[in-house]
Write a protein that holds these residues in place. Structure first.
Motif, mmCIF file in Angstrom:
data_model
loop_
_atom_site.group_PDB
_atom_site.id
_atom_site.type_symbol
_atom_site.label_atom_id
_atom_site.label_comp_id
_atom_site.label_asym_id
_atom_site.label_seq_id
_atom_site.Cartn_x
_atom_site.Cartn_y
_atom_site.Cartn_z
ATOM 1 N N LYS A 88 -54.948 54.672 -0.292
ATOM 2 C CA LYS A 88 -55.403 55.137 -1.538
ATOM 3 C C LYS A 88 -56.922 54.639 -1.478
ATOM 4 O O LYS A 88 -57.906 55.354 -1.941
ATOM 5 C CB LYS A 88 -54.759 54.571 -2.797
ATOM 6 C CG LYS A 88 -55.231 54.868 -4.019
ATOM 7 C CD LYS A 88 -54.442 54.483 -5.447
ATOM 8 C CE LYS A 88 -54.999 54.795 -6.655
ATOM 9 N NZ LYS A 88 -56.383 55.373 -6.903
ATOM 10 N N ASP A 92 -59.723 57.116 -2.441
ATOM 11 C CA ASP A 92 -60.721 56.960 -3.333
ATOM 12 C C ASP A 92 -62.221 56.966 -2.788
ATOM 13 O O ASP A 92 -62.927 57.488 -3.580
ATOM 14 C CB ASP A 92 -60.296 55.715 -4.085
ATOM 15 C CG ASP A 92 -59.084 55.503 -4.887
ATOM 16 O OD1 ASP A 92 -58.724 56.556 -5.174
ATOM 17 O OD2 ASP A 92 -58.605 54.732 -5.389
ATOM 18 N N PRO A 95 -63.078 61.348 -2.144
ATOM 19 C CA PRO A 95 -62.432 62.115 -3.071
ATOM 20 C C PRO A 95 -62.383 63.624 -2.868
ATOM 21 O O PRO A 95 -63.479 63.850 -2.131
ATOM 22 C CB PRO A 95 -62.761 61.681 -4.569
ATOM 23 C CG PRO A 95 -64.179 61.277 -4.071
ATOM 24 C CD PRO A 95 -64.156 60.631 -2.706
#
Length: 97
Positions: A88, A92, A95
């Motif tokens: 993640k 992030d 994106p």
């Protein structure tokens, strides 16, 4: 394969062609391949470039993801939730846009 040939092959996968100097004005069609209009080739080249540009985040993510071996080792030793946290953070950082 040049960008011109790649564009031609996207339009006609069976095209037999050669390109001199990566110049859209210097295309030789072989073995009865029906020529494709220069404007259509240039439009396809622009489409392919846009597709490439729009997927930069994928290339950036791929460069930062740990190897599959390291990801599996992380899951084994730290669990799926820790692995998800690692992935993640990369997602992030780069994106989808």
């Amino acid at each position: 394969m040049t960008d011109i040939i790649r564009a031609i092959k996207k339009i006609n996968p069976n095209a037999e062609v050669s390109v001199g100097g990566n110049d859209v004005n210097n295309i030789t069609w072989h073995n009865g391949t029906t020529p494709i209009a220069k404007a259509n080739i240039e439009a396809k080249m622009a489409e392919l470039q846009t597709e490439y540009d729009n997927n930069k985040y994928q290339r950036d993510r791929a460069a930062e993801y740990p190897s599959i071996k390291d990801q599996l080792d992380d899951i084994y030793h730290n669990g799926v939730d820790a692995w998800k946290t690692t992935i993640k953070a990369i997602k992030d950082k780069y994106p989808k846009e």
